[in-house]
Structures are given as C-alpha cells and as structure tokens.
Design a protein around this motif. Structure first.
Motif, short mmCIF file in Angstrom:
data_model
loop_
_atom_site.label_atom_id
_atom_site.label_comp_id
_atom_site.label_asym_id
_atom_site.label_seq_id
_atom_site.Cartn_x
_atom_site.Cartn_y
_atom_site.Cartn_z
N TRP A 33 13.00 63.27 30.15
CA TRP A 33 13.38 61.86 30.08
C TRP A 33 12.18 60.98 29.71
CZ3 TRP A 33 17.50 58.95 29.67
CH2 TRP A 33 17.50 57.62 30.11
N TRP A 36 11.59 60.48 26.01
CA TRP A 36 12.59 59.81 25.20
C TRP A 36 12.11 58.41 24.84
CZ3 TRP A 36 18.39 60.65 26.51
CH2 TRP A 36 18.65 62.01 26.62
N GLN A 40 16.54 55.70 22.69
CA GLN A 40 17.31 56.86 23.14
C GLN A 40 17.76 56.67 24.59
OE1 GLN A 40 14.16 59.69 22.19
NE2 GLN A 40 15.62 60.81 20.89
N ARG A 41 16.88 56.16 25.42
CA ARG A 41 17.23 55.91 26.83
C ARG A 41 18.34 54.88 26.94
NH1 ARG A 41 11.73 55.83 30.45
NH2 ARG A 41 10.88 57.79 29.69
N SER A 69 24.20 61.07 22.41
CA SER A 69 23.82 60.70 23.78
C SER A 69 24.58 61.51 24.81
CB SER A 69 24.08 59.21 24.00
OG SER A 69 23.26 58.45 23.15
#
Length: 168
Positions: A33, A36, A40-41, A69
């Motif tokens: 995470w 990213w 993207q998050r 996603s």
C-alpha cells in the motif's frame, strides 16, 4: 480460517510473475500500500467505499489485463480463491478460480507463463493467438500454451515446439 494472501506464480521461463492475485481482508489495505500513488489509493478507497469496506476484496493483474482497483468477493469466492492459489501452484486448482486467462497457467504443461512467454490457443479453435481466446470462445476448456520454452507436463514426452510464425 480465511486469510488475506498475495500470489505471484513465477513464469516457468524467466521467473517474472505470470499474474498478481491478491485477496485483501475486510477493512485492510492491500500489500505494498505504501508504494501506491495517491491516485491509485484514491481510486481503491472510492471503490471500497462504494461496495462496503467490510468485504473481502480481489485485486487481479493477469497476462493481458486486470481488474483495476479490484472488486468485492463474497465469503464463498474468497475461500475458493484461497484454495485455488495455495502453493504449490497447479493448473487444476488455479483453473477453479475461473479467471479468463487462468492466471497465465497452461493446461497442457501445468505451468504459468508471463506476458512475454505466453501465446495461447483455446482447444478446438485452431490456433487463436490472443490471450482472451478462452473468454471470447467460451469453450470452458483449458488454455493451451504455445510457449517456445515451455516445460513438459510430468510424464509427457516433452514440449511440442511451435512458434507464433507457424500459425500464419
């Protein structure tokens, strides 16, 4: 007990991941995470919020495409995916996940191949040189590889040497 996982079956030729399959636990962030981008998050968070963040979530990137996603999965599908991608990776198990490209696995030689080493044909469709042959023909049969360097299945006489040019 069901657990989140990341599966990246290595290409039988070069070792690069043939696919990326990630099952994300309810309310948890995906692996990596921190790497990213903020875009993207944001896209991931928006998708999770639209579908209730307290569900299992599937992220998939295959030899030709992926699911962006991600998408929600129910408990039964999460269990099926967990069983399909238990190591050691085997075509018969992976095929039960019902991905359009079998996560890069060849039904003939029981091995995964990355985008660079995968050419496929759906059985009984001749020599369809596109990774979506199974999805478009909906044969329901296994994808068959035509990789130059594919490994033979256990007990087979060895790989049949073909090339993309042979089909033209």
């Amino acid at each position: 007990m069901l657990q989140a996982f990341v599966a990246t079956p290595p290409c039988a030729v070069c070792g690069r991941p043939a696919a990326h399959i990630e099952l994300v636990a309810p309310g948890a962030p995906p692996a990596n995470w921190q790497r990213w981008s903020s875009q993207q998050r944001d896209a991931y968070n928006a998708a999770r919020q639209r579908h209730d963040d307290q569900q299992w979530w599937l992220l998939f990137s295959g030899i030709e495409a992926g699911n962006g996603s991600g998408r929600p999965v129910d408990l039964a599908e999460a269990e099926r995916l967990t069983n399909a991608f238990a190591q050691p990776y085997r075509y018969a198990a992976v095929a039960s996940a019902d991905f359009y490209d079998d996560a890069g696995f060849c039904g003939e030689c029981d091995a995964p191949y990355c985008y660079h080493h995968w050419t496929c044909r759906a059985p009984d469709t001749g020599n369809a040189l596109e990774a979506t042959a199974r999805a478009s023909t909906r044969t329901g049969g296994p994808m068959m590889c035509e990789a130059e360097d594919r490994i033979p299945a256990a007990g087979s006489a060895g790989p049949k040497k073909t090339s993309r040019d042979d089909s033209l």
